[in-house]
Design a protein around this motif. Structure first.
Motif, PDB file in Angstrom:
ATOM      1  N   PRO A 118      -1.831   7.420   7.144  1.00 54.06           N
ATOM      2  CA  PRO A 118      -2.975   5.991   6.809  1.00 54.06           C
ATOM      3  C   PRO A 118      -3.043   6.379   5.123  1.00 54.06           C
ATOM      4  O   PRO A 118      -3.569   5.707   4.532  1.00 54.06           O
ATOM      5  N   ILE A 119      -3.087   7.312   4.544  1.00 57.23           N
ATOM      6  CA  ILE A 119      -3.985   7.777   3.510  1.00 57.23           C
ATOM      7  C   ILE A 119      -2.594   8.114   2.589  1.00 57.23           C
ATOM      8  O   ILE A 119      -3.168   8.600   1.623  1.00 57.23           O
ATOM      9  N   ALA A 120      -2.289   8.003   3.070  1.00 50.63           N
ATOM     10  CA  ALA A 120      -0.813   8.720   1.623  1.00 50.63           C
ATOM     11  C   ALA A 120      -0.755   7.229   0.740  1.00 50.63           C
ATOM     12  O   ALA A 120      -1.143   5.753   0.400  1.00 50.63           O
ATOM     13  N   THR A 121      -0.399   7.784  -0.278  1.00 49.09           N
ATOM     14  CA  THR A 121      -0.906   7.011  -1.323  1.00 49.09           C
ATOM     15  C   THR A 121       0.751   7.269  -2.358  1.00 49.09           C
ATOM     16  O   THR A 121       1.259   6.740  -3.117  1.00 49.09           O
ATOM     17  N   LEU A 122       1.770   7.877  -2.288  1.00 44.95           N
ATOM     18  CA  LEU A 122       3.428   8.003  -2.676  1.00 44.95           C
ATOM     19  C   LEU A 122       4.236   7.078  -1.497  1.00 44.95           C
ATOM     20  O   LEU A 122       4.266   7.469  -0.243  1.00 44.95           O
ATOM     21  N   SER A 123       5.438   6.865  -2.123  1.00 43.31           N
ATOM     22  CA  SER A 123       6.314   6.124  -0.453  1.00 43.31           C
ATOM     23  C   SER A 123       7.334   8.224  -0.185  1.00 43.31           C
ATOM     24  O   SER A 123       7.213   8.417  -1.373  1.00 43.31           O
ATOM     25  N   ILE A 124       8.216   7.536   0.540  1.00 41.84           N
ATOM     26  CA  ILE A 124       8.526   8.154   0.748  1.00 41.84           C
ATOM     27  C   ILE A 124       9.295   9.382  -0.128  1.00 41.84           C
ATOM     28  O   ILE A 124      10.019  10.692  -0.906  1.00 41.84           O
ATOM     29  N   GLN A 125       9.905   7.911  -1.394  1.00 44.02           N
ATOM     30  CA  GLN A 125      11.340   8.674  -2.414  1.00 44.02           C
ATOM     31  C   GLN A 125      10.109   9.201  -3.224  1.00 44.02           C
ATOM     32  O   GLN A 125      10.817  10.363  -4.095  1.00 44.02           O
ATOM     33  N   ALA A 126       9.359   9.091  -3.711  1.00 39.45           N
ATOM     34  CA  ALA A 126       8.374   9.637  -4.287  1.00 39.45           C
ATOM     35  C   ALA A 126       7.954  11.066  -4.278  1.00 39.45           C
ATOM     36  O   ALA A 126       7.367  11.682  -5.370  1.00 39.45           O
ATOM     37  N   GLN A 127       7.386  10.896  -2.596  1.00 37.59           N
ATOM     38  CA  GLN A 127       6.994  12.347  -2.130  1.00 37.59           C
ATOM     39  C   GLN A 127       8.481  12.942  -1.857  1.00 37.59           C
ATOM     40  O   GLN A 127       8.074  14.322  -3.250  1.00 37.59           O
ATOM     41  N   ASP A 128       9.741  12.755  -2.121  1.00 35.79           N
ATOM     42  CA  ASP A 128      10.789  13.668  -2.216  1.00 35.79           C
ATOM     43  C   ASP A 128      10.804  13.975  -3.744  1.00 35.79           C
ATOM     44  O   ASP A 128      10.848  15.170  -3.711  1.00 35.79           O
ATOM     45  N   CYS A 129      10.774  13.228  -4.072  1.00 31.51           N
ATOM     46  CA  CYS A 129      11.114  13.733  -5.502  1.00 31.51           C
ATOM     47  C   CYS A 129      10.047  14.742  -6.896  1.00 31.51           C
ATOM     48  O   CYS A 129      10.234  15.349  -7.132  1.00 31.51           O
TER      49      CYS A 129
END
Length: 146
Positions: A118-129
């Motif tokens: 629930p505290i995620a601030t990035l999408s999976i794609q942005a996190q991977d990048c």
């Protein structure tokens, strides 16, 4: 015979409008409950550490063990404190209607990811990048080796 009615727990789904009022209420409650559990855990561990003080023990092994346990507990407490700060930040984003959207791209993070973290601030794609473009701590170690 008394029948108990079991209220089904709401879980956000993708058929609803993204970050509608139901979603916001669900995540607000989830974050507040998580925050309350963490603070309770921190308070309990602080009370226990005050009770269990072996630093005055004559045995040096007991003193070293006590010191190590306190160090580990302090690190865990610091991690929990940082997590509370992240939860507070997520609650602020819920209030200003930016919760659920990637801070880098502005794209929706996605319900499955938010339910899991629930505290995620990035999408999976942005996190991977971010993971693939930022140097790892190991890279710095390898550069210093002769």
């Amino acid at each position: 015979m008394v029948k108990k009615t079991v209220k089904k727990k709401y879980i956000p789904n993708s058929k609803e409008k993204y970050m509608c009022a139901k979603h916001k209420k669900f995540f607000t409650e989830k974050l507040l409950e998580w925050r309350k559990e963490i603070i309770k855990s921190n308070n309990e561990s602080a009370a226990l550490s005050n009770l269990d003080d072996n630093s005055s023990s004559a045995d040096i092994v007991d003193q070293a063990s006590s010191y190590t346990e306190k160090t580990v507990e302090m690190r865990a407490s610091n991690r929990r404190r940082k997590l509370v700060n992240k939860i507070d930040s997520a609650l602020r984003r819920l209030k200003d209607n930016t919760y659920g959207y990637c801070v880098e791209t502005g794209e929706p993070i996605g319900l499955k990811r938010l339910i899991a973290r629930p505290i995620a601030t990035l999408s999976i794609q942005a996190q991977d990048c971010l993971l693939y473009t930022s140097p790892s701590p190991r890279d710095g170690l390898l550069a210093r080796m002769p």
